[in-house]
Design a protein around this motif. Structure first.
Motif, short mmCIF file in Angstrom:
data_model
loop_
_atom_site.label_atom_id
_atom_site.label_comp_id
_atom_site.label_asym_id
_atom_site.label_seq_id
_atom_site.Cartn_x
_atom_site.Cartn_y
_atom_site.Cartn_z
N UNK A 378 0.86 -1.23 0.02
CA UNK A 378 -0.07 0.12 -0.09
C UNK A 378 1.07 1.20 -0.09
N UNK A 379 2.14 1.06 0.45
CA UNK A 379 2.84 2.46 0.76
C UNK A 379 2.84 3.07 -0.71
N UNK A 380 3.41 2.65 -1.85
CA UNK A 380 3.48 3.21 -2.99
C UNK A 380 2.43 3.87 -3.45
N UNK A 381 1.33 3.23 -3.27
CA UNK A 381 0.12 3.92 -3.38
C UNK A 381 -0.28 5.13 -2.91
N UNK A 382 -0.13 5.10 -1.63
CA UNK A 382 -0.35 6.35 -0.64
C UNK A 382 0.77 7.50 -1.26
N UNK A 461 -7.92 1.02 -7.87
CA UNK A 461 -6.67 1.15 -8.18
C UNK A 461 -5.76 -0.19 -8.12
N UNK A 462 -6.18 -1.12 -7.16
CA UNK A 462 -5.49 -2.29 -6.94
C UNK A 462 -6.13 -3.28 -6.16
N UNK A 463 -5.75 -4.65 -6.18
CA UNK A 463 -6.03 -5.41 -5.25
C UNK A 463 -4.80 -5.90 -4.55
N UNK A 464 -4.54 -5.68 -3.38
CA UNK A 464 -3.31 -6.31 -2.82
C UNK A 464 -3.43 -7.51 -2.12
N UNK A 477 -8.53 -4.40 -0.94
CA UNK A 477 -8.70 -3.51 -2.26
C UNK A 477 -8.63 -2.01 -2.07
N UNK A 478 -8.04 -1.55 -2.93
CA UNK A 478 -7.78 0.02 -3.01
C UNK A 478 -8.40 0.76 -4.14
#
Length: 487
Positions: A378-382, A461-464, A477-478
């Motif tokens: 999640x860190x790079x997404x934030x 944006x993504x499913x982590x 999910x994000x």
């Protein structure tokens, strides 16, 4: 120097050595378990970032403990847990002092060893919980109470008030100790109640608690409402089956030998009650078990809810065995407990060897697995959306991700269109000031219908995914929510 003095020094040295070895084992084990914080631990960590006199579900003791622990040892896994882990050896030391005052050096030594190796304290000793401080202050209060009964000095009664006040700031369950103490004085030391000293102790305890009472008053009593809700209003479960499960868990938490001895003490209650020392120890153990048993009958009860009661109860069980020259049974029971604890501690490695494809399903630590990996993903997404507020639709995700993203310190809020403060984050965060801003939603379910009308656009944006074993993963999910329009 007398032989007894030499033996006392040797036993204390041995006790210190065993305590250090057990602590070293736990501190070594933690980073090798493949886990991060549990949800409650992560939530308590977020509390510690904003010290206050109260929080949604607990008084401030655990937050203050984590604040101090992380100030000393850092915000890593061990740093968060360090001081909480030390509470149980300190409780063992308090039990040593209690047993020494009531019995002798031998009972004191073996009582401390029993507390150090008890399954419930060994398990809880890996985590940060309100049970750590509560157990410590429960035992310290009994030690201070015995001192006050013996000396009747103002200093000892004030010490008792201080300890009880700190216990109340740790968990309101400490009130059960105060109730037991009052009834004990009423039954066996009634003239003491005519003195101002015990009442001054109560007054000091309430004075120490008073900032939390004021906090509750100014925040519409969230902690008291939450406590009442889980004890009075919870309707699931209950009945004899729930009570049986609770007491089976208590027996396991004792270990088979000490658990069986404690059952025997209850079965032979008349004999136990005739011994002043056993009666006193049971007096400060049984009321808490009665309260939690009633809760189990009504709905359900966790095994750790009566954790402080084990401290005096273990002393009674150890004394019973030693008084009857059953030291071999005691040593056997402690050895079984230690082997059982070791098996639980290293169960993940056992599973990995025996059944690697189902590690997560059989792992007792699985609720603390995978969150660190989700945080890394999640860190790079934030970082790519620095002006977006982090939003979660449940307490678990928000607590975990705030801890895992602690280096970024993202702005965060709980999704709460109803405005009902049903958890800490709904009480302390508010999305409304971010009107017109974007939000990053983290969720383990599809966004509900109440999201679309409140944003201009919703973009996934993504499913982590954080693998837990060969077949299971922890998913999140994000979504990027554009232009918040308000609730």
């Amino acid at each position: 120097m007398s032989l007894s003095t030499v033996n006392r020094k040797n036993s204390v040295k041995l006790l210190f050595g065993l305590t250090a070895a057990l602590l070293a084992w736990r501190f070594w084990l933690l980073p090798n378990l493949g886990i991060t914080l549990y949800v409650d631990e992560a939530q308590y960590w977020t509390w510690a970032q904003h010290l206050d006199w109260g929080y949604f579900s607990k008084p401030p003791g655990v937050a203050a403990l984590i604040w101090l622990s992380t100030a000393l040892f850092g915000d890593g896994l061990v740093g968060v847990k360090a001081l909480s882990m030390l509470c149980y050896p300190l409780a063992a030391a308090a039990c040593w002092a209690i047993a020494r005052r009531l019995y002798d050096e031998r009972v004191a030594f073996w009582s401390a060893i029993a507390v150090l190796t008890l399954p419930i304290f060994s398990w809880l000793g890996l985590f940060v919980s309100t049970d750590a401080l509560l157990t410590l202050f429960w035992a310290l209060a009994l030690w201070a109470f015995l001192r006050a009964l013996d000396s009747d000095s103002w200093g000892d009664w004030l010490l008792l008030g201080l300890v009880c006040g700190l216990g109340l700031l740790s968990k309101y369950t400490m009130a059960a100790w105060l109730g037991a103490a009052f009834l004990f004085l009423l039954a066996f030391h009634r003239p003491r109640l005519a003195s101002a000293k015990p009442w001054l102790a109560v007054g000091l305890a309430l004075l120490i608690l008073s900032p939390n009472i004021v906090w509750n008053f100014t925040h519409d009593f969230p902690t008291l409402k939450h406590t009442a809700d889980i004890t009075l209003n919870r309707q699931s479960g209950g009945g004899l089956a729930s009570l049986g499960e609770f007491w089976a868990a208590q027996w396991i938490a004792f270990g088979p030998v000490l658990g069986s001895v404690f059952v025997l003490l209850l079965v032979r209650v008349r004999e136990s009650w005739r011994d002043d020392r056993t009666r006193l120890l049971l007096w400060f153990a049984l009321p808490l078990w009665i309260v939690v048993s009633a809760q189990a009958m009504k709905s359900s009860a966790n095994a750790n809810w009566a954790a402080p009661a084990f401290a005096p109860a273990v002393i009674a069980a150890v004394a019973w065995l030693l008084q009857r020259e059953k030291k071999k049974w005691l040593i056997g029971g402690l050895t079984i407990n230690l082997l059982f604890v070791g098996l639980v501690f290293h169960w993940p490695q056992v599973i990995a060897t025996v059944n690697p494809e189902k590690q997560a399903k059989l792992n007792p630590f699985k609720r603390a697995m995978g969150w660190d990996e989700l945080g890394r993903q999640l860190k790079p997404v934030v970082q790519a959306h620095p002006n977006a507020v982090l939003v979660a639709d449940n307490r678990t995700l928000l607590a975990h991700m705030l801890y895992e993203l602690r280096d970024l310190k993202p702005a965060a809020a709980s999704w709460n269109p109803s405005g009902i403060a049903s958890d800490h984050y709904k009480l302390t965060t508010d999305l409304r000031p971010y009107l017109g801003k974007d939000a990053l939603l983290i969720t383990d379910t599809a966004p509900g219908a109440d999201f679309a009308p409140r944003f201009a656009r919703i973009e996934k944006l993504a499913t982590l995914k954080a693998p837990l074993d060969a077949t299971n993963s922890r998913d999140m999910d994000v979504y990027l929510l554009h232009d918040f329009k308000g609730y």
